[in-house]
Design a protein around this motif. Sequence first.
Motif, short mmCIF file in Angstrom:
data_model
loop_
_atom_site.label_atom_id
_atom_site.label_comp_id
_atom_site.label_asym_id
_atom_site.label_seq_id
_atom_site.Cartn_x
_atom_site.Cartn_y
_atom_site.Cartn_z
N GLY A 178 -7.53 -33.69 1.70
CA GLY A 178 -8.71 -34.53 1.88
C GLY A 178 -9.56 -34.69 0.64
N VAL A 179 -10.84 -34.98 0.87
CA VAL A 179 -11.75 -35.33 -0.22
C VAL A 179 -12.15 -34.12 -1.05
N GLY A 180 -12.00 -32.92 -0.50
CA GLY A 180 -12.38 -31.73 -1.25
C GLY A 180 -13.86 -31.45 -1.18
N ILE A 181 -14.26 -30.33 -1.72
CA ILE A 181 -15.65 -29.88 -1.68
C ILE A 181 -16.12 -29.62 -3.10
N PRO A 182 -17.26 -30.19 -3.51
CA PRO A 182 -17.79 -29.90 -4.85
C PRO A 182 -18.07 -28.41 -5.01
N GLU A 183 -17.88 -27.90 -6.22
CA GLU A 183 -18.06 -26.48 -6.48
C GLU A 183 -19.46 -26.01 -6.14
N ALA A 184 -20.45 -26.87 -6.38
CA ALA A 184 -21.84 -26.49 -6.11
C ALA A 184 -22.10 -26.25 -4.63
N ASP A 185 -21.25 -26.82 -3.76
CA ASP A 185 -21.46 -26.69 -2.31
C ASP A 185 -20.62 -25.58 -1.68
N LEU A 186 -19.72 -24.98 -2.43
CA LEU A 186 -18.81 -23.99 -1.84
C LEU A 186 -19.55 -22.79 -1.26
N ASP A 187 -20.66 -22.40 -1.88
CA ASP A 187 -21.39 -21.23 -1.39
C ASP A 187 -22.23 -21.55 -0.15
N ARG A 188 -22.34 -22.83 0.21
CA ARG A 188 -23.24 -23.21 1.30
C ARG A 188 -22.51 -23.75 2.53
N ILE A 189 -21.23 -23.96 2.43
CA ILE A 189 -20.55 -24.66 3.52
C ILE A 189 -20.52 -23.88 4.83
N HIS B 63 -14.69 -9.97 14.11
CA HIS B 63 -13.36 -9.38 14.25
C HIS B 63 -13.02 -8.48 13.06
N GLY B 64 -14.01 -8.20 12.21
CA GLY B 64 -13.78 -7.32 11.07
C GLY B 64 -13.03 -7.96 9.92
N GLY B 65 -13.03 -9.30 9.88
CA GLY B 65 -12.31 -10.00 8.82
C GLY B 65 -13.24 -10.76 7.90
N ASP B 66 -12.63 -11.61 7.07
CA ASP B 66 -13.42 -12.48 6.20
C ASP B 66 -12.72 -13.83 6.06
N ILE B 67 -13.44 -14.80 5.51
CA ILE B 67 -12.88 -16.13 5.31
C ILE B 67 -13.11 -16.55 3.87
N ARG B 68 -12.09 -17.17 3.28
CA ARG B 68 -12.16 -17.60 1.89
C ARG B 68 -11.83 -19.08 1.81
N VAL B 69 -12.33 -19.73 0.75
CA VAL B 69 -12.08 -21.15 0.60
C VAL B 69 -11.77 -21.48 -0.85
N TRP B 70 -10.79 -22.33 -1.02
CA TRP B 70 -10.50 -22.94 -2.33
C TRP B 70 -10.56 -24.44 -2.14
N SER C 208 -8.58 -29.05 0.27
CA SER C 208 -9.18 -27.72 0.45
C SER C 208 -8.22 -26.80 1.18
N THR C 209 -8.39 -25.51 0.96
CA THR C 209 -7.62 -24.49 1.66
C THR C 209 -8.57 -23.41 2.16
N PHE C 210 -8.59 -23.21 3.48
CA PHE C 210 -9.38 -22.15 4.09
C PHE C 210 -8.44 -21.05 4.57
N THR C 211 -8.80 -19.81 4.29
CA THR C 211 -7.96 -18.68 4.68
C THR C 211 -8.77 -17.66 5.45
N ILE C 212 -8.37 -17.42 6.70
CA ILE C 212 -8.97 -16.36 7.53
C ILE C 212 -8.13 -15.11 7.35
N ARG C 213 -8.77 -13.97 7.06
CA ARG C 213 -8.08 -12.70 6.94
C ARG C 213 -8.60 -11.74 8.01
N LEU C 214 -7.68 -11.22 8.83
CA LEU C 214 -8.03 -10.32 9.92
C LEU C 214 -7.21 -9.04 9.81
N PRO C 215 -7.79 -7.90 10.22
CA PRO C 215 -7.00 -6.65 10.20
C PRO C 215 -5.84 -6.75 11.19
#
Length: 384
Positions: A306-317, A349-356, A363-370
Motif C-alpha cells: 500500500g501507500v506506506g507510512i511516513p517515518e515521522a508517523d511511525l511512533d504515533r500509529i 498476551h505478553g507480546g509486542d508489535i513491530r512495524v516497518w 508496510s509490514t506489521f509483526t506481532i510477537r507472542l510467547p
Amino acid sequence: MESTWLVLLSLALGLAVGAGFVTLLHVAERHGRRAAEVVNPAVPDGIDQVLDALESAGIVLDPSNNVIKTSPGALAMGLVFNQQLVHPELLDLARRVRRSGDPISDDLLLARGPFGDASMHVRVRLARLGTRYVLLLAEDRTEAFRLDEVRRDFVANVSHELKTPIASVGLLAEALVHAADEPEQVRRFANRLTTESARLGRLTQEIIELSRLQSQEAVAQPELVKIDAVVAAAVDQARIVADANHITIAVGKKSRSEVYGDERLLVVAVHNLIANAVNYSPDGSRVGVGVRRNDGAVEITVTDQGVGIPEADLDRIFERFFRVDQARSRHTGGTGLGLAIVKHVVQNHGGDIRVWSQPGKGSTFTIRLPEAPHPAPAATGDTP
C-alpha cells in the motif's frame, strides 16, 4: 612549723591544678563530642531502616541542608547528587520547615535529575525530625498525571469522533422526511443512513473493546490457542472486502504453533491488521499473512503493498484515533482505534508489535507472542 605550712600549701596548689586540669579535660571532651556530631551527624534510631524500606523517595537533611541519608528511590528520581539536593525548590521548603517548625506538603514540577531535560510531577512532604534534622518524602506522580491527561484526551476524542456520525444520522433522518414522496431519494438517503449507522456501531463497539482491554493487565483465563486457526478466522472476516477490491490475501504455510491467551481477542487483533492492509492497498494488489516460530516466540506478519507510512508517523500509529491519512480513513470507515486495540491485545498476551514501512512501498506489521511450551515426548522402551 614553717616547713609544714609549705608542704600543706604545695599540696593545696597541686590539688587545685589537678582539679583544673581534669575540668579542662571534661570541657575538651564535651566540645570534641559536639564537633564530631557536627562533622559526622548520626541519623536518629530507626530512620535508616525506614528509608531503606521506602519505595518512594526519602531524604534526611542536617542543619546545613547536607543530605546525610537517602533512600534508593530518591537517587532513582535524581533528587540527590553529591550528597546535596539538586532542586532549589526543595531547599526553600526545608528552610521554611525549620523556620516555622510545621510540616509542609506541596506539588512540584521538577527536572528529572541534575543533567536531564525531562520533567516529573512530584508530591513532597517535609517535617522536622527531632531538633536538628528535616525529613523529606517525595512521590513521583508523573505517570498518574500522564494517565489523567490521556483520559481527558480520550474523552475529548470520543466526543469529537461521535459527533460526525451522530450529526449525519440526524441530517439523513430529516432528509428522509422531506423526501418521503421521492422513492429514489429515499433509497439514497436510506443507504447513507445505513452506512453511518454501521460506522457509529463500529466506533461504539471499538471504544467498549479498547476500554475493556485497558482495564486489565493480562488475559484473565488464558487457554491454549492454535495460531493457524486465529489467522484463518481473521482472513475469512477480511475476505469479502478484499475480493470487492480485487485484493489477494496470500496466507503462508501452517506453523502448528500455539500460545496461551484469548482466541477471540487474538482474532480481533490479526483481523485489524489485515483489514488495515486491505483498506490502504491499491486495487489488484496483494496482502501477505505469515506465521513462523522464532526462538521461543510466535511471529504473525501482515505485509501489504500500500501507500506506506511516513517515518515521522511511525511512533504515533498505535495512538487512539490517530490516522495517517484522515480523508482516506473516513472514506474507508476507519475509526482510528484499530491499531490501538491491536497494541493492547498483544501487550495483554505478553507480546509486542513491530512495524516497518516505507512510503510508496508498503508496510509490514509483526506481532510477537510467547510460544506455548510443547510437552516432552513420551518415553519409549522398557523401564529398567
